[in-house]
Design an enzyme around this catalytic site. Structure first.
Site, PDB file in Angstrom:
ATOM      1  N   HIS A 142       0.851  -1.179   0.000  1.00 11.03           N
ATOM      2  CA  HIS A 142       0.000   0.000   0.000  1.00 11.03           C
ATOM      3  C   HIS A 142       0.896   1.241   0.000  1.00 11.03           C
ATOM      4  O   HIS A 142       2.123   1.143   0.126  1.00 11.03           O
ATOM      5  CB  HIS A 142      -0.941   0.000   1.216  1.00 11.03           C
ATOM      6  CG  HIS A 142      -0.265  -0.030   2.536  1.00 11.03           C
ATOM      7  ND1 HIS A 142      -0.271  -1.122   3.380  1.00 11.03           N
ATOM      8  CD2 HIS A 142       0.479   0.904   3.183  1.00 11.03           C
ATOM      9  CE1 HIS A 142       0.418  -0.853   4.471  1.00 11.03           C
ATOM     10  NE2 HIS A 142       0.887   0.376   4.375  1.00 11.03           N
TER      11      HIS A 142
HETATM   12  C1  T46 Z   1       4.541  -0.070   6.918  1.00  9.72           C
HETATM   13  C2  T46 Z   1       4.637  -1.354   7.638  1.00  9.72           C
HETATM   14  C3  T46 Z   1       5.970  -1.598   8.254  1.00  9.72           C
HETATM   15  C4  T46 Z   1      -3.689  -0.684  13.486  1.00  9.72           C
HETATM   16  O1  T46 Z   1      -4.798  -0.879  13.991  1.00  9.72           O
HETATM   17  N1  T46 Z   1      -2.877   0.307  13.953  1.00  9.72           N
HETATM   18  C5  T46 Z   1      -1.649   0.551  13.441  1.00  9.72           C
HETATM   19  O2  T46 Z   1      -0.952   1.468  13.903  1.00  9.72           O
HETATM   20  C6  T46 Z   1      -1.196  -0.263  12.341  1.00  9.72           C
HETATM   21  C7  T46 Z   1       0.168  -0.025  11.726  1.00  9.72           C
HETATM   22  C8  T46 Z   1      -2.016  -1.250  11.890  1.00  9.72           C
HETATM   23  N2  T46 Z   1      -3.245  -1.468  12.451  1.00  9.72           N
HETATM   24  C9  T46 Z   1      -4.095  -2.539  11.919  1.00  9.72           C
HETATM   25  C10 T46 Z   1      -4.757  -2.190  10.591  1.00  9.72           C
HETATM   26  C11 T46 Z   1      -4.860  -3.517   9.893  1.00  9.72           C
HETATM   27  O3  T46 Z   1      -6.050  -4.154  10.286  1.00  9.72           O
HETATM   28  O4  T46 Z   1      -3.303  -3.711  11.680  1.00  9.72           O
HETATM   29  C12 T46 Z   1      -3.671  -4.331  10.458  1.00  9.72           C
HETATM   30  C13 T46 Z   1      -2.488  -4.379   9.491  1.00  9.72           C
HETATM   31  O5  T46 Z   1      -2.099  -3.017   9.235  1.00  9.72           O
HETATM   32  P1  T46 Z   1      -1.243  -2.594   7.963  1.00  9.72           P
HETATM   33  O6  T46 Z   1      -1.915  -3.032   6.709  1.00  9.72           O
HETATM   34  O7  T46 Z   1      -0.932  -1.149   8.099  1.00  9.72           O
HETATM   35  O8  T46 Z   1       0.082  -3.481   8.202  1.00  9.72           O
HETATM   36  P2  T46 Z   1       1.417  -3.543   7.377  1.00  9.72           P
HETATM   37  O9  T46 Z   1       2.411  -4.217   8.234  1.00  9.72           O
HETATM   38  O10 T46 Z   1       1.157  -4.150   6.050  1.00  9.72           O
HETATM   39  O11 T46 Z   1       1.880  -2.047   7.146  1.00  9.72           O
HETATM   40  C14 T46 Z   1       2.300  -1.231   8.210  1.00  9.72           C
HETATM   41  C15 T46 Z   1       2.247   0.214   7.740  1.00  9.72           C
HETATM   42  O12 T46 Z   1       0.939   0.563   7.340  1.00  9.72           O
HETATM   43  C16 T46 Z   1       3.191   0.399   6.571  1.00  9.72           C
HETATM   44  O13 T46 Z   1       3.149   1.713   6.127  1.00  9.72           O
HETATM   45  O14 T46 Z   1       5.518   0.494   6.485  1.00  9.72           O
HETATM   46  O15 T46 Z   1       3.622  -1.533   8.622  1.00  9.72           O
END
Ligand code: T46
Length: 138
Positions: free
Chosen positions: A54
């Site tokens: 993303h």
């Molecule tokens: C990046 C990498 C390293 C939350 O509720 N709070 C939060 O602060 C975060 C980061 C996530 N979430 C929830 C939202 C989704 O349901 O955790 C789930 C996975 O989140 P996300 O798609 O953001 O996870 P990653 O690991 O794919 O991405 C995140 C960051 O968005 C991204 O920018 O660099 O971690």
């Protein structure tokens, strides 16, 4: 770095001999934004683990691999770049509008992220074509 809105951030590091090492990140000295959120990702032993896929519209982040290593793929809509992230004292600054994918996590990998904003799903672009259109029209 070839992609825009991205650079490496070297942290000051104190070697304490047999007592280990300290690396320090302060705003605004090393981190170019006020830190509103810290999160970390671990339990990455599964070889199929793949995160990111993303871009963020406004969020700025600095990624630190504080243990192990992972492969970071970046795409600014024009240029692409891939790098192995493995130094606990070197962060990767990710500005807005960068498509990012993280793979190839070592089993001991811990990814720590400093972020400029609170979690906000409306800041995410999770569709690649939408991302390309978004950056093209900026
Ligand atoms: C990046 C990498 C390293 C939350 O509720 N709070 C939060 O602060 C975060 C980061 C996530 N979430 C929830 C939202 C989704 O349901 O955790 C789930 C996975 O989140 P996300 O798609 O953001 O996870 P990653 O690991 O794919 O991405 C995140 C960051 O968005 C991204 O920018 O660099 O971690």
């Amino acid at each position: 770095m070839q992609v825009r809105n991205c650079n490496l951030i070297q942290l000051p590091t104190i070697q304490d001999g047999i007592d280990g090492t300290i690396s320090v990140a302060e705003n605004p000295k090393q981190i170019p934004f006020e830190i509103k959120r810290v999160y970390y990702i671990y339990n990455l032993a599964n070889q199929e683990a793949k995160r990111g896929m993303h871009a963020h519209k406004k969020l700025e982040q600095v990624l630190f691999c504080i243990s192990g290593s992972f492969l970071l793929y970046l795409d600014d809509g024009t240029k692409q770049e891939e790098m192995l992230v493995y130094k606990p004292n070197v962060g990767v600054y990710l500005g807005p509008c960068l498509w990012h994918i993280m793979t190839n996590f070592s089993s001991n990998c811990i990814l720590m992220v400093l972020a400029s904003g609170f979690f906000d799903e409306t800041d995410y672009i999770r569709d690649y074509n939408e991302f390309r259109n978004y950056v093209a029209n900026k």
